[in-house]
Motif scaffolding. Structure first.
Motif, short mmCIF file in Angstrom:
data_model
loop_
_atom_site.label_atom_id
_atom_site.label_comp_id
_atom_site.label_asym_id
_atom_site.label_seq_id
_atom_site.Cartn_x
_atom_site.Cartn_y
_atom_site.Cartn_z
N GLN A 71 -43.55 -51.02 15.43
CA GLN A 71 -42.19 -51.24 15.91
C GLN A 71 -42.01 -52.64 16.45
O GLN A 71 -42.95 -53.29 16.85
N ASP A 74 -35.89 -54.30 17.88
CA ASP A 74 -34.72 -53.53 17.44
C ASP A 74 -34.96 -52.82 16.10
O ASP A 74 -34.02 -52.41 15.43
N TRP A 75 -36.20 -52.64 15.73
CA TRP A 75 -36.52 -51.96 14.48
C TRP A 75 -37.85 -51.24 14.62
O TRP A 75 -38.62 -51.50 15.52
N TYR A 88 -36.51 -49.25 9.68
CA TYR A 88 -35.37 -48.54 10.24
C TYR A 88 -34.79 -49.29 11.43
O TYR A 88 -35.51 -49.95 12.17
N ASP A 89 -33.48 -49.17 11.62
CA ASP A 89 -32.81 -49.70 12.79
C ASP A 89 -33.13 -48.82 13.99
O ASP A 89 -33.03 -47.60 13.89
N ARG A 90 -33.52 -49.40 15.10
CA ARG A 90 -33.89 -48.62 16.27
C ARG A 90 -32.69 -47.89 16.87
O ARG A 90 -32.79 -46.75 17.29
N SER A 92 -29.62 -46.99 15.51
CA SER A 92 -28.95 -45.96 14.71
C SER A 92 -29.92 -45.06 13.95
O SER A 92 -29.56 -43.97 13.55
N ARG A 96 -32.94 -49.71 7.02
CA ARG A 96 -32.46 -51.07 6.81
C ARG A 96 -32.97 -51.65 5.49
O ARG A 96 -32.24 -52.32 4.78
N GLN A 97 -34.27 -51.42 5.23
CA GLN A 97 -34.90 -52.10 4.10
C GLN A 97 -36.09 -51.30 3.61
O GLN A 97 -36.77 -50.64 4.40
#
Length: 108
Positions: A71, A74-75, A88-90, A92, A96-97
């Motif tokens: 981690q 923010d991800w 992943y976005d932290r 939401s 993300r990618q």
């Protein structure tokens, strides 16, 4: 003549060096006790903190299993056993990618 300790708790029969050593050992004992209490308090505070998001908190695509997790601020990323990295976005939890890991050796 009194054979017991004097009013400040010191034994008058002890040489000054031993009285100093006795005070030093007592002081160090209290410092160690205080340090142990601080250590336990820090562990309790840390273990009661909100847990970080882990792979089982996010929804992985069908047929994908998590192999590793890391981690950032923010991800967070999940390395899958299918040689992909899912970022992943932290906030939401949205994907993300997706990065496909190429495991072939580079040719010189």
């Amino acid at each position: 003549m009194s054979l017991g300790p004097d009013p400040d708790g010191e034994d008058p029969g002890l040489p000054p060096e031993l009285r100093y050593l006795k005070r030093l050992v007592s002081g160090l004992t209290w410092i160690m006790i205080l340090g142990f209490v601080v250590l336990i308090a820090a562990l309790v505070i840390r273990l009661n903190a909100d847990p970080v998001p882990l792979p089982d908190r996010i929804t992985l695509p069908d047929g994908v299993s998590a192999h590793a997790f890391t981690q950032g601020e923010d991800w967070f990323a999940v390395v899958t056993s299918q040689d992909e990295i899912l970022i992943y976005d932290r906030a939401s939890g949205a994907l993300r990618q997706t990065i496909k890991v190429d495991l072939t050796a580079p040719q010189d």
